[in-house]
Scaffold this motif. Structure first.
Motif: not given
Length: 146
Positions: A42-43, A45-47, A98
């Motif tokens: 998820r992290a 993909k956020q980047l 997190t």
């Protein structure tokens, strides 16, 4: 490449059950690893990194404390990033939020595993003594080490 150690220590109430049924401890290990990898993907993909993204970890179980008391716990050594094909994608260190989210997800999944394992602990008086004895500290005496 930076690494982070994740450690999951179990409360007293769960220590004897996971020793009696080791598949429960392995289930906790899977739940923790999956929750952690999901958080890392998820992290990434956020980047702005696209799938497929894969995590990696080295995991081992430690069963006793330094005083040889029963204390099953898990250690995971995890890179601070994910892998995309043959490329390593570095991630920022996890925030407190997190870490708590990973733990909450792991607990939700683990509750199902423990609920499915409906065996009663302890089963009898002897097993009750075994459970109690496993929690006692081993007195190694006050003699200095040679």
């Amino acid at each position: 490449m930076a690494y982070r150690q994740w450690t999951l220590s179990l409360p007293f109430a769960l220590r004897w059950p996971v020793m009696k049924a080791p598949q429960l401890l392995r289930g906790l290990e899977r739940c923790l690893t999956r929750a952690l990898f999901r958080s890392q993907r998820r992290a990434a993909k956020q980047l702005g990194h696209a799938a497929p993204l894969h995590g990696g970890a080295v995991s081992f179980v430690q069963l006793f404390s330094s005083t040889l008391a029963l204390q099953p716990h898990l250690h995971l050594l995890v890179p601070e990033g994910v892998f995309r094909g043959g490329t390593y994608v570095a991630l920022p260190p996890p925030t407190q939020q997190t870490v708590e989210a990973v733990l909450q997800r792991m607990l939700r999944q683990a509750r199902r595993a423990f609920a499915a394992h409906a065996e009663a602990w302890p089963e009898d008086a002897f097993e009750s003594l075994q459970r109690q004895g496993a929690q006692e500290r081993l007195s190694l005496g006050d003699a200095p080490a040679p």
